[in-house]
Design a protein around this motif. Structure first.
Motif, short mmCIF file in Angstrom:
data_model
loop_
_atom_site.label_atom_id
_atom_site.label_comp_id
_atom_site.label_asym_id
_atom_site.label_seq_id
_atom_site.Cartn_x
_atom_site.Cartn_y
_atom_site.Cartn_z
N LEU A 78 0.82 -1.21 0.00
CA LEU A 78 0.00 0.00 0.00
C LEU A 78 0.85 1.26 0.00
O LEU A 78 0.60 2.20 -0.76
N ARG A 79 1.88 1.32 0.84
CA ARG A 79 2.72 2.53 0.92
C ARG A 79 3.37 2.80 -0.43
O ARG A 79 3.34 3.95 -0.91
N GLU A 80 3.92 1.78 -1.08
CA GLU A 80 4.57 1.96 -2.37
C GLU A 80 3.55 2.37 -3.44
O GLU A 80 3.83 3.21 -4.29
N ALA A 81 2.36 1.77 -3.39
CA ALA A 81 1.32 2.11 -4.36
C ALA A 81 0.87 3.55 -4.19
O ALA A 81 0.66 4.27 -5.18
N GLN A 82 0.74 4.01 -2.95
CA GLN A 82 0.36 5.41 -2.71
C GLN A 82 1.44 6.38 -3.16
O GLN A 82 1.15 7.45 -3.71
N ALA A 142 3.28 0.48 -14.67
CA ALA A 142 3.94 1.00 -13.46
C ALA A 142 3.34 0.37 -12.21
O ALA A 142 4.08 -0.03 -11.30
N PHE A 143 2.02 0.26 -12.16
CA PHE A 143 1.40 -0.36 -10.99
C PHE A 143 1.75 -1.84 -10.90
O PHE A 143 1.99 -2.36 -9.81
N GLN A 144 1.82 -2.51 -12.03
CA GLN A 144 2.21 -3.92 -12.03
C GLN A 144 3.66 -4.07 -11.55
O GLN A 144 3.96 -4.99 -10.78
N PHE A 145 4.55 -3.18 -11.99
CA PHE A 145 5.95 -3.23 -11.56
C PHE A 145 6.07 -3.07 -10.05
O PHE A 145 6.88 -3.75 -9.41
#
Length: 168
Positions: A78-82, A142-145
């Motif tokens: 979650l932190r990385e996605a945000q 990018a989200f998949q990476f």
């Protein structure tokens, strides 16, 4: 697919949900009316099929588009996605990406403010759908990476932008 609505004349403006239904039908995309003011359907993109929801708020004259690429954000990422969301949203002129608090689903959201008559043209409806899918396609890698490829948000965005620049 619901076909109980009037047929739209492509040369005239129409109510937003009806015009979007006409676009979906013209492309042969699956869709259904959720109510008089909402439609949902599926649109194929470059990376996946996107679920699109459009909600018409007559009192505000706003058509809200939600495009969901079926990407769920795990609590562990979650932190990385945000962080990636913040960097991606800096790249956008229209709309923004968000993580839906219920279900941790990634989505692209854009609101179109329509005129006093609350009508939309065929060209504008098609452009709104094209833009939503285009932005989802542009940043999907990018989200998949970040979520599955163990890249940092900065690395993921850089890699996705290089990939996007290389597409024909």
């Amino acid at each position: 697919m619901n076909t109980n609505r009037e047929t739209i004349d492509a040369t005239e403006d129409a109510a937003p949900v009806d015009m979007l239904a006409a676009v979906f039908e013209a492309h042969g995309w699956t869709h259904d009316f959720v109510g008089d003011d909402e439609i949902c359907g599926e649109i194929p993109g470059s990376w996946t099929t996107y679920q699109l929801r459009a909600i018409w708020r007559e009192e505000d004259r706003v058509l809200q588009l939600l495009c969901l690429p079926e990407v769920r954000v795990t609590e562990g990422r979650l932190r990385e996605a945000q962080e990636l969301l913040a960097m991606v949203n800096e790249q956008l002129w229209l709309g923004h990406f968000d993580i839906w608090s219920q279900g941790s689903v990634l989505l692209y959201r854009h609101g179109l403010l329509l005129g006093d008559d609350g009508m939309i043209s065929l060209d504008m409806a098609q452009l709104a759908l094209d833009t939503a899918v285009s932005e989802c396609d542009r940043f999907y890698p990018a989200f998949q990476f970040v979520l599955w490829g163990d890249k940092s948000p900065r690395e993921a965005l850089a890699a996705a932008m290089v990939d996007a620049a290389g597409e024909a």
